[in-house]
Write a protein that holds these residues in place. Structure first.
Motif, PDB file in Angstrom:
ATOM      1  N   ASN A 241       0.831  -1.216   0.000  1.00 40.77           N
ATOM      2  CA  ASN A 241       0.000   0.000   0.000  1.00 40.77           C
ATOM      3  C   ASN A 241       0.866   1.267   0.000  1.00 40.77           C
ATOM      4  OD1 ASN A 241       1.026   0.190   2.583  1.00 40.77           O
ATOM      5  ND2 ASN A 241      -0.916  -0.213   3.619  1.00 40.77           N
ATOM      6  N   GLN A 242       2.151   1.095  -0.363  1.00 41.47           N
ATOM      7  CA  GLN A 242       3.075   2.219  -0.296  1.00 41.47           C
ATOM      8  C   GLN A 242       2.660   3.369  -1.223  1.00 41.47           C
ATOM      9  OE1 GLN A 242       5.611   2.530   1.919  1.00 41.47           O
ATOM     10  NE2 GLN A 242       5.593   4.643   1.183  1.00 41.47           N
ATOM     11  N   ARG A 245      -0.135   5.299   0.243  1.00 41.99           N
ATOM     12  CA  ARG A 245       0.369   6.112   1.345  1.00 41.99           C
ATOM     13  C   ARG A 245       1.020   7.400   0.821  1.00 41.99           C
ATOM     14  NH1 ARG A 245       1.716   3.658   6.429  1.00 41.99           N
ATOM     15  NH2 ARG A 245       1.051   1.482   6.612  1.00 41.99           N
ATOM     16  N   SER A 246       1.835   7.259  -0.257  1.00 42.40           N
ATOM     17  CA  SER A 246       2.598   8.390  -0.763  1.00 42.40           C
ATOM     18  C   SER A 246       1.731   9.407  -1.505  1.00 42.40           C
ATOM     19  CB  SER A 246       3.702   7.888  -1.700  1.00 42.40           C
ATOM     20  OG  SER A 246       4.576   7.009  -1.020  1.00 42.40           O
ATOM     21  N   LEU A 250      -2.885   7.844   2.476  1.00 39.04           N
ATOM     22  CA  LEU A 250      -3.526   6.774   3.224  1.00 39.04           C
ATOM     23  C   LEU A 250      -2.789   6.525   4.527  1.00 39.04           C
ATOM     24  CD1 LEU A 250      -5.577   4.394   3.353  1.00 39.04           C
ATOM     25  CD2 LEU A 250      -3.801   2.994   2.249  1.00 39.04           C
ATOM     26  N   GLU A 251      -3.549   6.483   5.601  1.00 36.17           N
ATOM     27  CA  GLU A 251      -2.993   6.138   6.905  1.00 36.17           C
ATOM     28  C   GLU A 251      -3.827   5.000   7.495  1.00 36.17           C
ATOM     29  OE1 GLU A 251      -2.834   9.581   9.367  1.00 36.17           O
ATOM     30  OE2 GLU A 251      -1.462  10.666   8.029  1.00 36.17           O
TER      31      GLU A 251
END
Length: 261
Positions: A241-242, A245-246, A250-251
């Protein structure tokens, strides 16, 4: 798969270890006596000492090994069938109480499948050959009836668990190396001495299975998990899910949902 085999040094346990290892499984062989640990190691499995009648010990052992599958081949049989009547009470205690400890411990650590040794030679054939639908001869006299009732209890326990997937394998009389029924086995010795009479007209039909064939059937029971189940457990890759996130901020929450089950 990681497999714990209880009764690993027995007549079925040894060829079963060899077959499971050939099929790529990780095998842990449980034996009660320390002198059998080198036997299991020589066969290529991971040896572990355990007394099934030690309930706390079984829970500790299963928690340490954390197998995917448990194969219960626990027995306490004498070296000669002529001594069977005297040994049957201890054998029943081991299989019912000791096997119960093993079964409960397996359930507690999330074992997926439990394979139980059962009996295919104390069945009611109703005048013909018995089938998988045939009931056990629980009304038979003496030790036969007692053993049949024991097997009935074992099958009920493993097949009605509701959590683990249970399999009861109804084996025939074992023949082959380290059994009573082999050229150097105890039964053959009694026959040579003329100590095995034919009673009545001798119409009874004995169903035998070679220990190598029993090992093959037991290993096949592992493969019957279903292709999709095996795939899910062994071949899913997961996804990163990198990028989300970037680029999307997304957290993801780190919620340990498994602990709530």
């Amino acid at each position: 798969m990681k497999i714990l085999l209880a009764g690993a040094s027995g007549a079925v346990g040894r060829p079963l270890i060899a077959r499971l290892l050939r099929e790529g499984h990780e095998v842990w062989g449980m034996v009660r006596r320390a002198e059998n640990l080198p036997v299991i190691q020589a066969l290529g499995a991971s040896p572990v000492e355990g007394d099934a009648l030690d309930r706390a010990g079984m829970f500790a052992l299963l928690d340490r090994v954390r197998p995917d599958v448990v194969i219960d081949q626990l027995t306490s049989l004498p070296s000669s069938p002529f001594d069977l009547a005297q040994r049957l009470p201890a054998d029943r205690v081991l299989r019912l109480e000791g096997g119960g400890n093993l079964h409960d411990a397996a359930r507690a650590v999330g074992v997926r499948r439990y394979i139980q040794q059962s009996c295919g030679f104390y069945l009611k054939g109703e005048g013909g050959l018995a089938t998988e639908e045939s009931p056990l001869r629980t009304d038979a006299p003496g030790g036969i009836g007692e053993s049949a009732r024991m097997y009935e209890a074992l099958e009920k326990r493993v097949l009605s668990d509701g959590v683990m997937e249970g399999v009861a394998l109804r084996y025939g009389f074992f023949y082959g190396p380290r059994t009573w029924y082999w050229p150097d086995g105890a039964f053959s010795l009694h026959v040579r001495k003329g100590e095995v009479p034919v009673i009545g007209v001798g119409r009874g039909m004995f169903s035998f299975i070679h220990v190598d064939d029993a090992a093959q059937a037991t290993a096949a029971a592992l493969r019957r998990l279903g292709e999709e189940a095996v795939y899910y457990q062994n071949d899913l890759s997961g996804a990163s899910n990198q990028r989300a996130r970037s680029f999307l901020g997304l957290e993801p929450k780190n919620t340990p949902w498994l602990e709530e089950i």
